[in-house]
Design an enzyme around this catalytic site. Structure first.
Site, PDB file in Angstrom:
ATOM      1  CE1 TYR A   1       0.711 -27.659  10.419  1.00  0.00           C
ATOM      2  CE2 TYR A   1       0.658 -25.291  10.793  1.00  0.00           C
ATOM      3  CZ  TYR A   1       0.071 -26.439  10.308  1.00  0.00           C
ATOM      4  OH  TYR A   1      -1.145 -26.361   9.696  1.00  0.00           O
TER       5      TYR A   1
ATOM      6  CG  HIS B   1       1.955 -28.234   5.487  1.00  0.00           C
ATOM      7  ND1 HIS B   1       2.303 -27.486   6.584  1.00  0.00           N
ATOM      8  CD2 HIS B   1       2.197 -29.513   5.836  1.00  0.00           C
ATOM      9  CE1 HIS B   1       2.773 -28.285   7.544  1.00  0.00           C
ATOM     10  NE2 HIS B   1       2.706 -29.522   7.122  1.00  0.00           N
ATOM     11  CB  THR B   2      -3.088 -26.930   0.377  1.00  0.00           C
ATOM     12  OG1 THR B   2      -3.883 -27.987   0.901  1.00  0.00           O
ATOM     13  CG2 THR B   2      -2.050 -27.484  -0.575  1.00  0.00           C
ATOM     14  CG  ASP B   3      -4.763 -26.137   6.357  1.00  0.00           C
ATOM     15  OD1 ASP B   3      -3.534 -25.979   6.166  1.00  0.00           O
ATOM     16  OD2 ASP B   3      -5.243 -26.498   7.457  1.00  0.00           O
TER      17      ASP B   3
ATOM     18  CD  GLU C   1      -4.728 -27.562  17.525  1.00  0.00           C
ATOM     19  OE1 GLU C   1      -5.890 -27.799  17.169  1.00  0.00           O
ATOM     20  OE2 GLU C   1      -3.848 -28.444  17.554  1.00  0.00           O
TER      21      GLU C   1
ATOM     22  CG  ASP D   1      -6.190 -30.758  11.542  1.00  0.00           C
ATOM     23  OD1 ASP D   1      -5.992 -30.952  10.337  1.00  0.00           O
ATOM     24  OD2 ASP D   1      -5.271 -30.675  12.378  1.00  0.00           O
TER      25      ASP D   1
ATOM     26  N   GLY E   1      -0.910 -37.787  13.817  1.00  0.00           N
ATOM     27  CA  GLY E   1      -1.230 -37.111  12.560  1.00  0.00           C
ATOM     28  C   GLY E   1      -2.679 -37.277  12.131  1.00  0.00           C
TER      29      GLY E   1
ATOM     30  CB  SER F   1      -6.156 -36.877  18.980  1.00  0.00           C
ATOM     31  OG  SER F   1      -4.928 -36.308  19.387  1.00  0.00           O
ATOM     32  CB  SER F   2      -5.219 -31.457  18.958  1.00  0.00           C
ATOM     33  OG  SER F   2      -4.912 -31.219  17.615  1.00  0.00           O
TER      34      SER F   2
HETATM   35  P1  ADP Z   1      -2.721 -34.928  16.874  1.00  0.00           P
HETATM   36  O1  ADP Z   1      -3.740 -33.845  16.791  1.00  0.00           O
HETATM   37  O2  ADP Z   1      -2.045 -35.151  15.545  1.00  0.00           O
HETATM   38  O3  ADP Z   1      -3.219 -36.206  17.436  1.00  0.00           O
HETATM   39  P2  ADP Z   1      -1.527 -33.064  18.687  1.00  0.00           P
HETATM   40  O4  ADP Z   1      -0.191 -33.006  19.359  1.00  0.00           O
HETATM   41  O5  ADP Z   1      -1.948 -31.903  17.875  1.00  0.00           O
HETATM   42  O6  ADP Z   1      -1.564 -34.417  17.861  1.00  0.00           O
HETATM   43  O7  ADP Z   1      -2.648 -33.289  19.780  1.00  0.00           O
HETATM   44  C1  ADP Z   1      -2.505 -34.297  20.761  1.00  0.00           C
HETATM   45  C2  ADP Z   1      -2.951 -33.712  22.081  1.00  0.00           C
HETATM   46  O8  ADP Z   1      -4.392 -33.594  22.107  1.00  0.00           O
HETATM   47  C3  ADP Z   1      -2.616 -34.604  23.270  1.00  0.00           C
HETATM   48  O9  ADP Z   1      -1.296 -34.389  23.725  1.00  0.00           O
HETATM   49  C4  ADP Z   1      -3.650 -34.136  24.277  1.00  0.00           C
HETATM   50  O10 ADP Z   1      -3.244 -32.920  24.863  1.00  0.00           O
HETATM   51  C5  ADP Z   1      -4.881 -33.872  23.402  1.00  0.00           C
HETATM   52  N1  ADP Z   1      -5.719 -35.078  23.337  1.00  0.00           N
HETATM   53  C6  ADP Z   1      -5.866 -35.920  22.304  1.00  0.00           C
HETATM   54  N2  ADP Z   1      -6.685 -36.956  22.608  1.00  0.00           N
HETATM   55  C7  ADP Z   1      -7.060 -36.770  23.880  1.00  0.00           C
HETATM   56  C8  ADP Z   1      -7.902 -37.496  24.792  1.00  0.00           C
HETATM   57  N3  ADP Z   1      -8.494 -38.648  24.444  1.00  0.00           N
HETATM   58  N4  ADP Z   1      -8.064 -36.988  26.046  1.00  0.00           N
HETATM   59  C9  ADP Z   1      -7.464 -35.828  26.385  1.00  0.00           C
HETATM   60  N5  ADP Z   1      -6.675 -35.117  25.589  1.00  0.00           N
HETATM   61  C10 ADP Z   1      -6.463 -35.568  24.354  1.00  0.00           C
HETATM   62 MG    MG Z   2      -3.278 -31.811  16.298  1.00  0.00          MG
END
Ligand code: ADP
Ligand code: MG
Length: 397
Positions: free
Chosen positions: A241, A32-34, A180, A192, A121, A124-125
């Site tokens: 957050y 949480h430093t960013d 985001e 990220d 964590g 993926s987003s």
């Molecule tokens: P994190 O970023 O830590 O993985 P987040 O809640 O910020 O968790 O983001 C997860 C969201 O990103 C999922 O609920 C979905 O909406 C989107 N997402 C992640 N991977 C995929 C994927 N392979 N296809 C479609 N959407 C995805």
């Molecule tokens: Mg995320």
């Protein structure tokens, strides 16, 4: 053929024109430093989101992902949120921000395959957003920097675009963050996206969130980074957050500084009386993390991996007790890790409130460590653990 390309053929009945891949990230130190303009050590990890894309002759977009059922269809002129397919909101939010920045684009088809566990964590987003931005760049070439949209980049004789420069990567990261923040509602910082874009194979990327610059240091070969998803999904939207961020900003205001970057550990202690209790505790975490990143990069450069590992343990305690962004499962993983002789350090990685832990272990004992942790975690929580030895990879672009 890659899963995303296969899905493209199955869905759209023709091969994709381009494939784009954006890795997830693991924060090694600097929690949480960013958004407090501090420092983070991070890795781009060997799990990613891949897009297989092709242009269309109209203004429609069709998306399909192996992570969700069905197909999402919309017009590029109508980028409204869709509660039926919230995952596509990331793509729409990014397209809106690109348009706001002056990038022109039309319709396309995209087939998406991710190997990053969702909500674990590992961001993926962010990988989804970075892959969106770079896919649009492949289809509708643009140059975007702080100065705005520049000349359209030219393809070489093989049809390849020049790789985005550091200035372009930074501008792309900012567009992703805006998407985001504004569209999805999470007030996250730039970590990220910058990690996904600036990561380097076998290296740690050290990011400075005031100067917005990246530096790299080799990940020592004798240690392995083991990632352990707790299986508890974090839920950041509109919740904890943003609350922690408000406490950090309140602390900076009370201290009369633009951000907690400007405060050191001794300075914070001297001014403690001016801060409300929660503001102080949150500030102590952030200021401590900045201090640990500074000391940690010096230790690593001096070859002291054991000293560096101790800072990871300290970081986790600070998360657990001061910032309060851990949870019982993450604490159980870290405690269990601490009990294994091969473990140099362990902490939660990412936003917290669930997600994963990151463990630094002697490489030759990594698989024994993983077994130890799986057994301990099962005993403590009844949950199964699928940890993996993570490789640091090159960033997207
Ligand atoms: P994190 O970023 O830590 O993985 P987040 O809640 O910020 O968790 O983001 C997860 C969201 O990103 C999922 O609920 C979905 O909406 C989107 N997402 C992640 N991977 C995929 C994927 N392979 N296809 C479609 N959407 C995805
Ligand atoms: Mg995320």
């Amino acid at each position: 053929m890659h899963e995303a390309q296969k899905l493209h053929v199955e869905t759209f009945r023709r091969p994709a024109l381009h494939t784009v891949c954006a890795p997830g990230r693991a924060e090694l130190l600097g929690n949480h430093t960013d958004y407090n303009h501090g420092w983070v050590m991070a890795l781009a990890v060997d799990k990613a989101i891949t897009w297989a894309v092709s242009p269309r002759s109209d203004h429609r977009v069709e998306l399909v992902s192996t992570a969700f059922p069905g197909r999402v269809r919309f017009n590029v002129e109508d980028l409204a949120k869709d509660p039926e397919a919230p995952w596509a909101d990331y793509v729409k939010g990014l397209l809106l921000e690109l348009r706001r920045a002056g990038v022109a684009f039309a319709g396309f088809n995209a087939a998406i395959h991710g190997t990053i566990p969702l909500g674990a964590g590992l961001s993926s987003s962010a990988a989804l957003l970075v892959a969106t931005a770079l896919s649009v760049r492949k289809l509708f070439p643009y140059t975007l920097t702080e100065a705005g949209v520049g000349a359209i980049p030219e393809r070489d004789e093989r049809g390849e675009l020049p790789r985005p420069t550091a200035a372009e990567k930074l501008a792309i990261a900012k567009v992703c963050q805006a998407a985001e923040n504004r569209f999805v509602g999470v007030n996250c910082g730039l970590l990220d996206y910058l990690s996904s874009l600036f990561g380097r194979a076998d290296h740690i990327v050290i990011l400075d969130f005031l100067t917005l610059t990246a530096d790299w240091t080799p990940l020592p070969h004798e240690v392995a980074v083991v990632i352990c998803p707790s299986g508890v999904q974090h839920a950041l939207v509109g919740g904890e957050y943003n609350d922690r961020r408000r406490h950090c900003e309140a602390a900076a205001r009370a201290l009369g500084v633009a951000s907690l970057r400007e405060v050191d550990v001794a300075g914070l202690e001297a001014e403690r009386g001016r801060l409300a209790a929660r503001d102080y505790a949150c500030a102590r975490h952030v200021v401590g993390e900045n201090d640990r990143v500074t000391r940690g990069s010096a230790l690593l450069r001096a070859g002291d991996v054991a000293g560096f590992g101790q800072l990871l343990f300290a970081s986790h305690l600070s998360s657990r007790d001061d910032f309060q962004n851990s949870c019982p499962e993450l604490d159980a993983l870290v405690e269990c890790a601490r009990g294994h002789a091969a473990c140099l350090g362990a902490r939660l990685t990412g936003g917290g409130f669930g997600g994963a832990t990151l463990n630094l272990v002697w490489r030759r004992e990594a698989s024994e460590f993983q077994q130890h942790l799986a057994a301990g975690y099962r005993q403590a929580t009844g949950r199964e653990l699928e940890s993996w030895v993570c490789q640091a990879v090159d960033g997207a672009g």
